[in-house]
Scaffold this motif. Structure first.
Motif, PDB file in Angstrom:
ATOM      1  N   PRO A  41     -57.763 113.089  91.010  1.00  0.00           N
ATOM      2  CA  PRO A  41     -57.102 114.068  91.879  1.00  0.00           C
ATOM      3  C   PRO A  41     -58.086 114.854  92.760  1.00  0.00           C
ATOM      4  CG  PRO A  41     -56.164 114.152  89.690  1.00  0.00           C
ATOM      5  CD  PRO A  41     -57.353 113.234  89.619  1.00  0.00           C
ATOM      6  N   ALA A  42     -59.269 115.126  92.227  1.00  0.00           N
ATOM      7  CA  ALA A  42     -60.264 115.851  93.024  1.00  0.00           C
ATOM      8  C   ALA A  42     -60.772 114.989  94.177  1.00  0.00           C
ATOM      9  CB  ALA A  42     -61.432 116.284  92.145  1.00  0.00           C
ATOM     10  N   LEU A  43     -60.784 113.673  93.982  1.00  0.00           N
ATOM     11  CA  LEU A  43     -61.258 112.776  95.036  1.00  0.00           C
ATOM     12  C   LEU A  43     -60.170 112.440  96.043  1.00  0.00           C
ATOM     13  CD1 LEU A  43     -63.301 110.364  92.737  1.00  0.00           C
ATOM     14  CD2 LEU A  43     -64.208 112.175  94.198  1.00  0.00           C
ATOM     15  N   LEU A  44     -58.920 112.505  95.627  1.00  0.00           N
ATOM     16  CA  LEU A  44     -57.824 112.106  96.503  1.00  0.00           C
ATOM     17  C   LEU A  44     -57.174 113.250  97.264  1.00  0.00           C
ATOM     18  CD1 LEU A  44     -56.015 109.515  94.194  1.00  0.00           C
ATOM     19  CD2 LEU A  44     -57.453 109.054  96.180  1.00  0.00           C
ATOM     20  N   PHE A  45     -57.144 114.414  96.677  1.00  0.00           N
ATOM     21  CA  PHE A  45     -56.403 115.530  97.264  1.00  0.00           C
ATOM     22  C   PHE A  45     -57.336 116.675  97.639  1.00  0.00           C
ATOM     23  CE2 PHE A  45     -53.473 113.592  94.080  1.00  0.00           C
ATOM     24  CZ  PHE A  45     -52.608 113.004  94.999  1.00  0.00           C
ATOM     25  N   GLU A  46     -56.854 117.506  98.549  1.00  0.00           N
ATOM     26  CA  GLU A  46     -57.552 118.740  98.919  1.00  0.00           C
ATOM     27  C   GLU A  46     -57.222 119.786  97.862  1.00  0.00           C
ATOM     28  OE1 GLU A  46     -59.569 120.336 101.758  1.00  0.00           O
ATOM     29  OE2 GLU A  46     -59.521 118.224 102.259  1.00  0.00           O
ATOM     30  N   LEU A  47     -58.176 120.083  97.040  1.00  0.00           N
ATOM     31  CA  LEU A  47     -57.996 121.091  95.999  1.00  0.00           C
ATOM     32  C   LEU A  47     -58.990 122.224  96.239  1.00  0.00           C
ATOM     33  CD1 LEU A  47     -57.779 118.789  92.848  1.00  0.00           C
ATOM     34  CD2 LEU A  47     -55.887 119.863  94.054  1.00  0.00           C
ATOM     35  N   PRO A  48     -58.752 123.379  95.633  1.00  0.00           N
ATOM     36  CA  PRO A  48     -59.751 124.451  95.735  1.00  0.00           C
ATOM     37  C   PRO A  48     -61.103 123.951  95.207  1.00  0.00           C
ATOM     38  CG  PRO A  48     -57.722 125.280  94.746  1.00  0.00           C
ATOM     39  CD  PRO A  48     -57.575 123.795  94.882  1.00  0.00           C
ATOM     40  N   HIS A  49     -62.163 124.451  95.800  1.00  0.00           N
ATOM     41  CA  HIS A  49     -63.511 123.969  95.483  1.00  0.00           C
ATOM     42  C   HIS A  49     -63.817 124.045  93.990  1.00  0.00           C
ATOM     43  CE1 HIS A  49     -67.692 122.988  95.945  1.00  0.00           C
ATOM     44  NE2 HIS A  49     -68.035 124.113  95.322  1.00  0.00           N
ATOM     45  N   ILE A  50     -63.463 125.139  93.348  1.00  0.00           N
ATOM     46  CA  ILE A  50     -63.772 125.296  91.923  1.00  0.00           C
ATOM     47  C   ILE A  50     -63.011 124.269  91.082  1.00  0.00           C
ATOM     48  CG2 ILE A  50     -62.019 127.056  91.479  1.00  0.00           C
ATOM     49  CD1 ILE A  50     -65.537 127.071  90.003  1.00  0.00           C
ATOM     50  N   MET A  51     -61.780 123.958  91.501  1.00  0.00           N
ATOM     51  CA  MET A  51     -60.987 122.965  90.774  1.00  0.00           C
ATOM     52  C   MET A  51     -61.581 121.565  90.948  1.00  0.00           C
ATOM     53  SD  MET A  51     -58.503 122.780  88.784  1.00  0.00           S
ATOM     54  CE  MET A  51     -56.780 123.034  88.725  1.00  0.00           C
ATOM     55  N   GLU A  52     -62.003 121.224  92.157  1.00  0.00           N
ATOM     56  CA  GLU A  52     -62.653 119.933  92.404  1.00  0.00           C
ATOM     57  C   GLU A  52     -63.917 119.807  91.567  1.00  0.00           C
ATOM     58  OE1 GLU A  52     -63.488 119.270  96.504  1.00  0.00           O
ATOM     59  OE2 GLU A  52     -61.369 119.105  97.054  1.00  0.00           O
ATOM     60  N   LEU A  53     -64.715 120.846  91.575  1.00  0.00           N
ATOM     61  CA  LEU A  53     -65.962 120.841  90.812  1.00  0.00           C
ATOM     62  C   LEU A  53     -65.692 120.684  89.318  1.00  0.00           C
ATOM     63  CD1 LEU A  53     -68.995 121.147  91.285  1.00  0.00           C
ATOM     64  CD2 LEU A  53     -68.727 123.595  90.878  1.00  0.00           C
ATOM     65  N   LEU A  54     -64.712 121.411  88.803  1.00  0.00           N
ATOM     66  CA  LEU A  54     -64.372 121.340  87.390  1.00  0.00           C
ATOM     67  C   LEU A  54     -63.883 119.941  87.008  1.00  0.00           C
ATOM     68  CD1 LEU A  54     -63.948 122.851  84.683  1.00  0.00           C
ATOM     69  CD2 LEU A  54     -61.630 123.316  85.464  1.00  0.00           C
ATOM     70  N   LEU A  55     -63.011 119.352  87.813  1.00  0.00           N
ATOM     71  CA  LEU A  55     -62.488 118.021  87.503  1.00  0.00           C
ATOM     72  C   LEU A  55     -63.578 116.953  87.578  1.00  0.00           C
ATOM     73  CD1 LEU A  55     -59.047 118.126  89.353  1.00  0.00           C
ATOM     74  CD2 LEU A  55     -59.450 118.161  86.885  1.00  0.00           C
ATOM     75  N   LEU A  56     -64.424 117.029  88.589  1.00  0.00           N
ATOM     76  CA  LEU A  56     -65.501 116.048  88.721  1.00  0.00           C
ATOM     77  C   LEU A  56     -66.503 116.141  87.573  1.00  0.00           C
ATOM     78  CD1 LEU A  56     -66.159 116.105  92.566  1.00  0.00           C
ATOM     79  CD2 LEU A  56     -65.265 114.203  91.220  1.00  0.00           C
ATOM     80  N   ARG A  57     -66.875 117.343  87.225  1.00  0.00           N
ATOM     81  CA  ARG A  57     -67.840 117.500  86.128  1.00  0.00           C
ATOM     82  C   ARG A  57     -67.237 117.110  84.783  1.00  0.00           C
ATOM     83  NH1 ARG A  57     -71.452 122.818  87.653  1.00  0.00           N
ATOM     84  NH2 ARG A  57     -72.456 121.824  89.434  1.00  0.00           N
TER      85      ARG A  57
END
Length: 95
Positions: A41-57
């Motif tokens: 979801p972090a790679l496919l959708f525009e999410l808040p930066h902190i959420m993208e970072l949390l999901l990727l890590r």
């Protein structure tokens, strides 16, 4: 199962090779699925930066942990599946 002074036969070596291949392939597949499910979801959708970072890590940490756990569990289960001649009470299939 050991022949010739502790040397393994060809069938046993082949079984070990197949089991290692299965362990690696199934672990890679499971890790990829988990990484995709968590970090996808972090790679496919525009999410808040902190959420993208949390999901990727989280995906980056959990995928290798799952990979190692899967490889170890498959190989330990394979090792335990063979009867050990040193255990009292167990008989070989030939007896």
């Amino acid at each position: 199962m050991e022949n010739h002074g502790g040397r393994r036969g060809q069938a046993e070596r082949d079984a070990i090779t197949v089991e290692i291949g299965y362990a690696l392939f199934s672990a890679a597949f499971a890790a990829a699925v988990v990484f995709g499910a968590i970090a996808g979801p972090a790679l496919l959708f525009e999410l808040p930066h902190i959420m993208e970072l949390l999901l990727l890590r989280t995906g980056t940490v959990l995928a290798p942990v799952l990979f190692l756990a899967r490889v170890i569990s498959v190989l330990v289960r394979f090792r335990q599946g063979r009867p050990q001649p040193s255990h009292p009470g167990r008989t070989s299939p030939d007896s």
